[in-house]
Design a protein around this motif. Sequence first.
Motif, mmCIF file in Angstrom:
data_model
loop_
_atom_site.group_PDB
_atom_site.id
_atom_site.type_symbol
_atom_site.label_atom_id
_atom_site.label_comp_id
_atom_site.label_asym_id
_atom_site.label_seq_id
_atom_site.Cartn_x
_atom_site.Cartn_y
_atom_site.Cartn_z
ATOM 1 N N ALA A 170 19.011 11.570 -14.789
ATOM 2 C CA ALA A 170 18.583 10.257 -14.299
ATOM 3 C C ALA A 170 18.249 9.315 -15.446
ATOM 4 N N ARG A 171 17.587 9.823 -16.466
ATOM 5 C CA ARG A 171 17.202 8.967 -17.597
ATOM 6 C C ARG A 171 18.427 8.506 -18.381
ATOM 7 N N ILE A 172 19.473 9.311 -18.376
ATOM 8 C CA ILE A 172 20.695 8.930 -19.085
ATOM 9 C C ILE A 172 21.474 7.870 -18.311
ATOM 10 N N LYS B 82 0.817 -1.214 0.000
ATOM 11 C CA LYS B 82 0.000 0.000 0.000
ATOM 12 C C LYS B 82 0.852 1.265 0.000
ATOM 13 N N GLY B 83 1.938 1.257 0.796
ATOM 14 C CA GLY B 83 2.713 2.482 0.983
ATOM 15 C C GLY B 83 3.418 2.959 -0.265
ATOM 16 N N ARG B 84 3.655 2.057 -1.226
ATOM 17 C CA ARG B 84 4.413 2.438 -2.416
ATOM 18 C C ARG B 84 3.534 2.575 -3.653
ATOM 19 N N ARG B 85 2.253 2.756 -3.470
ATOM 20 C CA ARG B 85 1.385 2.784 -4.647
ATOM 21 C C ARG B 85 1.633 3.995 -5.541
ATOM 22 N N TRP B 86 2.259 5.047 -4.981
ATOM 23 C CA TRP B 86 2.572 6.218 -5.809
ATOM 24 C C TRP B 86 3.979 6.136 -6.409
ATOM 25 N N VAL B 87 4.782 5.206 -5.937
ATOM 26 C CA VAL B 87 6.171 5.124 -6.393
ATOM 27 C C VAL B 87 6.286 4.798 -7.883
ATOM 28 N N PRO B 88 5.502 3.832 -8.430
ATOM 29 C CA PRO B 88 5.628 3.562 -9.871
ATOM 30 C C PRO B 88 5.405 4.792 -10.738
ATOM 31 N N MET B 89 4.436 5.628 -10.365
ATOM 32 C CA MET B 89 4.205 6.861 -11.120
ATOM 33 C C MET B 89 5.409 7.799 -11.009
ATOM 34 N N ALA B 90 5.963 7.913 -9.793
ATOM 35 C CA ALA B 90 7.141 8.762 -9.603
ATOM 36 C C ALA B 90 8.330 8.226 -10.388
ATOM 37 N N MET B 91 8.443 6.905 -10.482
ATOM 38 C CA MET B 91 9.520 6.301 -11.254
ATOM 39 C C MET B 91 9.391 6.643 -12.731
ATOM 40 N N ARG B 92 8.167 6.599 -13.240
ATOM 41 C CA ARG B 92 7.956 6.925 -14.658
ATOM 42 C C ARG B 92 8.277 8.386 -14.949
ATOM 43 N N VAL B 93 7.911 9.270 -14.041
ATOM 44 C CA VAL B 93 8.136 10.700 -14.253
ATOM 45 C C VAL B 93 9.613 11.062 -14.122
ATOM 46 N N THR B 94 10.283 10.503 -13.118
ATOM 47 C CA THR B 94 11.652 10.913 -12.815
ATOM 48 C C THR B 94 12.714 10.058 -13.496
ATOM 49 N N GLY B 95 12.372 8.822 -13.832
ATOM 50 C CA GLY B 95 13.368 7.912 -14.377
ATOM 51 C C GLY B 95 14.251 7.280 -13.315
ATOM 52 N N LEU B 96 13.888 7.432 -12.034
ATOM 53 C CA LEU B 96 14.690 6.910 -10.934
ATOM 54 C C LEU B 96 14.261 5.506 -10.550
ATOM 55 N N SER B 97 15.074 4.866 -9.708
ATOM 56 C CA SER B 97 14.691 3.581 -9.131
ATOM 57 C C SER B 97 13.625 3.812 -8.066
ATOM 58 N N ALA B 98 13.046 2.715 -7.564
ATOM 59 C CA ALA B 98 11.951 2.833 -6.595
ATOM 60 C C ALA B 98 12.392 3.550 -5.322
ATOM 61 N N ALA B 99 13.580 3.195 -4.810
ATOM 62 C CA ALA B 99 14.056 3.794 -3.568
ATOM 63 C C ALA B 99 14.261 5.302 -3.714
ATOM 64 N N SER B 100 14.862 5.727 -4.817
ATOM 65 C CA SER B 100 15.109 7.153 -5.032
ATOM 66 C C SER B 100 13.804 7.902 -5.311
#
Length: 321
Positions: A149-151, A44-62
């Motif tokens: 980050a994407r590079i 539950k706590g990471r349900r917003w992380v995939p969206m943030a990953m797509r926007v930022t290009g970062l890993s889940a932790a970052s």
Amino acid sequence: MQHISNILVETILTTVKLMKSVLPSVYLGLFLASLSASEKFSGKGRRWVPMAMRVTGLSAASALSVLLSIGDRTAGMAALAAAQKQEGLPDREIVTANLIAKLPSVLQFFVFSFIPIMIALYPRDIAIRFLTVYFAAFLVISAVGVAGARIIMRQQREFSAAAGPEVRPFVTWSLAVRKAVFQSWGVFIPVSLWMTGLSFIAMLLIKTGLLNGLSNYLPLAAYGVNANVIPAVGAGLISMLGGMAALGGAFREGAVSPSMVVPLLLATSLLHNCYDLFASSIPRTLAIFGKRLGLKVALWSFGVTQAVMLIFILLTLRGLL
């Protein structure tokens, strides 16, 4: 002798005041980062992380640290440092994640401080112009981080995908919370000692007047700015809000033309960043990330921010923004 004693007392009081506002954020970030590593949080706590990953290009932790920065910048940095120790994040990812977090971290301050003060002190058109330009500057800073980050993250994501998903043992919520509390204290104590000591040294240098003359080196006279405005810009060295208020007073007295308000406010931000580098940024990043990586994070953030602000100042002076 009395003068030195007064400086020391003032420095101690300022450091204590700063630590009272910063250290709770450090512990919160460490706690949330430790909790997020548990199996109970991953659903539950990471349900917003995939969206943030797509926007930022970062890993889940970052990406999680960027989300935490929306509420508290220091908490986000502490979470990023904890994730680095747990998952072995490379330095380049830490630097880019810190740049990306620039925009999210300023949102709360922007909404609750900048907007009310600008509306109260300046005409609506000037206030809207500055707020738009200032927000756009931070958007560009974060965009630089996203591009980086994407590079640099493409190869790392491919390696992580090939390694397969991480399997965590099942734990209860109470066990996850207790574990996060104890793990966080183990890191928080040395971090808080480092941060307090470094902040005291930085504040002592500032209280002795080492940085207070920086405003005298701003080339404002070359642009026809009244010399009486320089102290107003210099007020922003210690406090960006203080500089905004001082320039607002100068503007109302006719010492600043409407076309120069936005460039001068950006110059105030440029100057305040120099103070923040020594008073807050370097002590905080060294304490959280360690000497080598902490200095790298602070200097990259400072360099990119100052470069973007300088470009925006030049664009506003030429009437392009």
